[in-house]
Write a protein that holds these residues in place. Structure first.
Motif, short mmCIF file in Angstrom:
data_model
loop_
_atom_site.label_atom_id
_atom_site.label_comp_id
_atom_site.label_asym_id
_atom_site.label_seq_id
_atom_site.Cartn_x
_atom_site.Cartn_y
_atom_site.Cartn_z
N THR A 9 0.84 -1.18 0.00
CA THR A 9 0.00 0.00 0.00
C THR A 9 0.88 1.24 0.00
OG1 THR A 9 -1.68 -1.17 1.28
CG2 THR A 9 -1.82 1.22 1.25
N SER A 11 0.91 5.64 0.14
CA SER A 11 0.23 6.92 0.31
C SER A 11 1.27 8.02 0.21
CB SER A 11 -0.53 6.98 1.63
OG SER A 11 0.35 6.90 2.73
N SER A 139 -4.08 7.81 -1.26
CA SER A 139 -3.56 6.46 -1.02
C SER A 139 -4.00 5.53 -2.13
CB SER A 139 -4.09 5.90 0.31
OG SER A 139 -3.65 6.67 1.36
N ARG A 140 -3.24 4.47 -2.34
CA ARG A 140 -3.65 3.40 -3.25
C ARG A 140 -3.01 2.11 -2.80
NH1 ARG A 140 -0.93 2.17 -8.21
NH2 ARG A 140 1.20 2.84 -8.15
N THR A 141 -3.66 1.01 -3.14
CA THR A 141 -3.19 -0.31 -2.73
C THR A 141 -2.91 -1.13 -3.98
OG1 THR A 141 -4.49 -0.22 -0.73
CG2 THR A 141 -3.81 -2.41 -1.48
N GLN A 143 -2.14 -5.09 -4.99
CA GLN A 143 -2.08 -6.49 -4.58
C GLN A 143 -1.37 -7.25 -5.67
OE1 GLN A 143 -3.08 -7.87 -1.72
NE2 GLN A 143 -3.84 -5.94 -0.93
#
Length: 144
Positions: A9, A11, A139-141, A143
């Motif tokens: 993650t 940010s 923010s970004r995630t 995976q």
């Protein structure tokens, strides 16, 4: 190189970047999250980087940390302050700090996020460099 259940993650905070990584501690996952960080650094050019390493499992060997730092050298991590935090304990992370400094990367290893934050915020800047400012950004995630 396959990665197992790696969570990464990001940010942005003012002129810095925060990365939090979770999942099993393997060499493949560690290389993958640093490659992800390099991509963000290239895209956003932060002045500082806070990495919270929440991987679980056996620690990487000292030789693995040395090889990882060698792979990162000259790829954009120079010229910024990097706080690498492992709340679960340092294990061999202090060797990573030594290898990074030998490679010209201004990195410190911490087990306490508060101390790492203070170092990023108030650490002695190089001549002509302003101390990092702290504001929240998007923010970004990712995976993998």
């Amino acid at each position: 190189m396959a990665t197992d259940d790696l969570g990464l993650t990001f940010s942005r905070e003012g002129d810095g970047l925060r990365a939090t990584v979770s999942g099993p501690r393997t060499l493949a996952n560690t290389v993958a999250y640093w490659e992800g960080i390099l991509g963000e650094v290239e895209s956003h050019r932060p002045r500082w980087l806070f990495v919270c390493d929440r991987l679980q499992g056996h620690e990487l060997s000292i030789a693995d940390w040395h090889d990882l730092v060698a792979k990162m050298k000259g790829r954009g991590l120079e010229g910024m302050r990097i706080a690498h935090v492992k709340p679960s304990g340092m294990d061999h992370l202090e060797y990573c700090e030594i290898f990074a400094r030998e490679a010209g990367i201004d990195a410190r290893a911490f087990s306490d996020p508060g101390i790492a934050e203070r170092w990023l915020r108030y650490g002695v800047p190089e001549e002509g460099e302003a101390a990092p400012r702290r504001t929240r950004g998007p923010s970004r995630t990712i995976q993998t």
